[in-house]
Design a protein around this motif. Structure first.
Motif, short mmCIF file in Angstrom:
data_model
loop_
_atom_site.label_atom_id
_atom_site.label_comp_id
_atom_site.label_asym_id
_atom_site.label_seq_id
_atom_site.Cartn_x
_atom_site.Cartn_y
_atom_site.Cartn_z
N VAL A 131 30.83 33.32 55.46
CA VAL A 131 31.79 33.56 56.53
C VAL A 131 31.42 33.29 58.30
O VAL A 131 30.58 33.87 58.53
CB VAL A 131 31.70 35.39 56.47
N PRO A 132 32.81 32.90 58.70
CA PRO A 132 32.76 31.97 60.04
C PRO A 132 32.55 33.28 60.91
O PRO A 132 33.57 33.76 62.00
CB PRO A 132 33.39 31.13 60.35
N TYR A 133 31.70 33.99 60.98
CA TYR A 133 31.27 34.85 62.61
C TYR A 133 29.34 34.73 63.00
O TYR A 133 29.03 34.44 62.29
CB TYR A 133 31.50 36.24 62.38
N GLY A 134 29.26 35.36 63.71
CA GLY A 134 27.83 35.77 63.91
C GLY A 134 27.17 34.26 64.66
O GLY A 134 27.76 33.28 64.57
N ARG A 135 25.91 34.90 63.63
CA ARG A 135 25.01 33.65 63.35
C ARG A 135 25.48 32.55 62.89
O ARG A 135 24.95 31.04 62.97
CB ARG A 135 23.73 34.06 62.65
N TYR A 136 26.71 32.58 62.18
CA TYR A 136 27.42 31.63 61.02
C TYR A 136 28.15 31.00 61.76
O TYR A 136 28.66 29.61 61.20
CB TYR A 136 27.76 31.99 60.14
N ALA A 137 28.66 31.51 63.30
CA ALA A 137 29.71 31.02 63.64
C ALA A 137 30.00 29.06 64.32
O ALA A 137 28.64 29.07 65.14
CB ALA A 137 30.07 31.90 64.75
N THR A 138 30.65 28.32 64.20
CA THR A 138 31.25 27.00 64.58
C THR A 138 32.51 26.75 65.17
O THR A 138 33.60 27.81 65.15
CB THR A 138 31.15 26.21 63.29
N SER A 139 32.08 25.75 65.44
CA SER A 139 33.13 25.90 66.85
C SER A 139 34.30 24.91 65.60
O SER A 139 35.38 25.16 65.73
CB SER A 139 32.99 24.53 67.95
N PRO A 195 35.15 33.70 65.83
CA PRO A 195 36.09 32.17 65.97
C PRO A 195 37.07 33.51 65.64
O PRO A 195 36.65 33.47 65.71
CB PRO A 195 34.89 31.29 65.28
N PHE A 196 38.00 31.71 66.45
CA PHE A 196 39.35 32.05 66.44
C PHE A 196 40.25 32.72 65.62
O PHE A 196 40.85 33.31 64.85
CB PHE A 196 40.32 31.29 67.59
N ALA A 197 39.62 31.41 64.45
CA ALA A 197 40.18 32.01 62.86
C ALA A 197 39.92 33.27 62.37
O ALA A 197 40.49 33.74 61.68
CB ALA A 197 39.93 30.48 61.94
N SER A 198 38.57 33.58 62.79
CA SER A 198 37.70 34.44 62.35
C SER A 198 38.54 35.90 62.71
O SER A 198 38.86 36.49 61.78
CB SER A 198 35.98 34.84 62.06
N PHE A 199 39.09 36.17 64.19
CA PHE A 199 39.17 37.13 64.99
C PHE A 199 40.66 36.94 64.25
O PHE A 199 41.29 38.34 64.14
CB PHE A 199 39.39 36.85 66.27
N ALA A 200 41.62 35.55 64.04
CA ALA A 200 43.36 35.85 63.36
C ALA A 200 43.22 36.85 62.33
O ALA A 200 44.08 37.49 62.10
CB ALA A 200 43.93 34.82 64.18
N LEU A 201 42.45 36.02 61.44
CA LEU A 201 42.09 36.72 59.85
C LEU A 201 42.27 38.15 59.51
O LEU A 201 42.93 38.65 58.94
CB LEU A 201 41.07 36.43 59.20
N ALA A 202 41.69 38.38 60.75
CA ALA A 202 40.47 39.91 60.74
C ALA A 202 41.99 40.62 61.22
O ALA A 202 42.23 42.09 60.22
CB ALA A 202 39.71 40.21 61.49
N GLY A 233 37.80 27.21 65.74
CA GLY A 233 38.81 27.57 66.76
C GLY A 233 37.95 27.85 67.72
O GLY A 233 36.15 28.08 67.71
N PHE A 234 38.58 28.01 68.71
CA PHE A 234 38.03 28.08 69.87
C PHE A 234 37.07 29.91 70.38
O PHE A 234 37.18 31.11 69.83
CB PHE A 234 38.82 28.92 71.16
N PRO A 235 35.87 30.26 70.70
CA PRO A 235 35.33 31.18 71.01
C PRO A 235 36.00 32.20 71.16
O PRO A 235 36.47 32.33 72.20
CB PRO A 235 33.84 31.52 71.10
N VAL A 236 35.73 33.75 71.26
CA VAL A 236 36.32 35.26 71.82
C VAL A 236 35.26 35.76 71.75
O VAL A 236 34.56 36.20 71.36
CB VAL A 236 37.37 35.71 70.60
N ASN A 237 35.10 36.88 72.73
CA ASN A 237 34.41 37.58 73.07
C ASN A 237 34.48 38.72 72.29
O ASN A 237 35.56 39.32 71.56
CB ASN A 237 34.22 38.37 74.55
N VAL A 238 33.37 38.99 71.75
CA VAL A 238 32.77 39.46 70.87
C VAL A 238 32.99 41.48 70.61
O VAL A 238 33.69 41.74 69.48
CB VAL A 238 31.17 39.74 69.98
N LYS A 239 33.07 41.33 71.68
CA LYS A 239 33.36 43.18 71.90
C LYS A 239 34.99 43.12 72.26
O LYS A 239 35.70 44.34 71.77
CB LYS A 239 32.85 43.28 72.86
#
Length: 265
Positions: A42-50, A119-126, A53-59
């Motif tokens: 799952v592309p988040y946290g320690r597994y995040a890559t570009s 990553p934006f994709a993970s953020f949008a899907l969530a 998508g572009f990074p989104v502040n975690v909070k």
């Protein structure tokens, strides 16, 4: 909001059919996700890559992506003819749901220390998932779920409620342990200790899986079961990925720890 829903659905029978379809589609998506996660973390946290998508502040990401899981259900309960909310089993199940998402959307994001951007994709899907699941769970419980008067004393409800409470507390305690591994300003990773982390690498994931499994048992519907299955697939994958990562990164990582289930797996 009733007027909006009445424009979308010709009748209650049609909406209930749609809710059922959403539940079965979530099970299908869980199966697809299971296959995907055999090859990709799952592309988040320690597994995040570009690549995602572009990074989104975690909070910011955690707050915004989880908020619909609280706000959409809140609107459904307050501003629709939620007839089933007068029944005790439905009320208790809604309390379980809201207890989790009040904490997850309004408290947890602001307690995060450090943490890599999402990553934006993970953020949008969530974000989309929280709208989807929030509507499905709470619309069914508040408007359609039928339980007998003695359901709250049935073995399924009692066992499920206890599992939910245990899982919720384990999840909260494990998040507290992880959060306090970092001192203010620190961003690195450390070996978690204490609580269920003495036995598994994914104590927080074990807690949340147990929580929603208990909710599914107590709610006794395909809608709650589909959410539990999806949660199991995603969080079990994270637990095993974290376990492998810990073993590779820390030479002194306790070899007796399991990934997800104490003493077993």
């Amino acid at each position: 909001m009733d007027s909006i829903l009445s424009k979308l659905f010709a009748s209650e029978t049609e909406e209930l059919y749609v809710l059922d379809c959403l539940a079965y589609f979530m099970i299908f998506m869980a199966a697809c996700t299971f296959i995907t996660l055999l090859f990709e973390n799952v592309p988040y946290g320690r597994y995040a890559t570009s690549r995602y998508g572009f990074p989104v502040n975690v909070k910011f990401a955690w707050f915004v992506q989880e908020l619909p899981a609280f706000l959409v259900p809140l609107c459904l309960v307050l501003w629709t003819s939620a007839a089933k909310t007068t029944h005790l089993p439905n009320q208790l199940l809604l309390v379980m749901y809201f207890c989790h998402y009040v904490q997850r959307s309004l408290i947890y994001p602001f307690l995060i220390r450090g943490g890599k951007s999402t990553p934006f994709a993970s953020f949008a899907l969530a974000f989309v998932f929280c709208i989807y699941n929030g509507y499905m769970q709470v619309r069914y419980l508040s408007h359609y779920a039928e339980y007998s008067a003695d359901w709250v004393t049935s073995p399924c409800f009692i066992t499920g409620s206890v599992l939910w409470l245990v899982g919720w507390l384990v999840n909260l305690h494990s998040d507290h342990i992880l959060r306090n591994l970092r001192k203010p300003g620190e961003t690195g990773y450390k070996i978690p200790t204490g609580g269920l982390f003495e036995y598994v690498s994914g104590a927080n994931f074990f807690g949340e899986i147990t929580e929603w499994a208990g909710f599914a048992l107590a709610a006794h519907s395909v809608h709650s079961a589909s959410f539990s299955i999806f949660t199991l697939i995603v969080l079990a994958s994270r637990a095993f990925a974290h376990h492998r990562w810990y073993l590779q990164k820390f030479e002194d990582y306790p070899k007796s720890r399991k990934a997800l289930i104490p003493f077993a797996l």
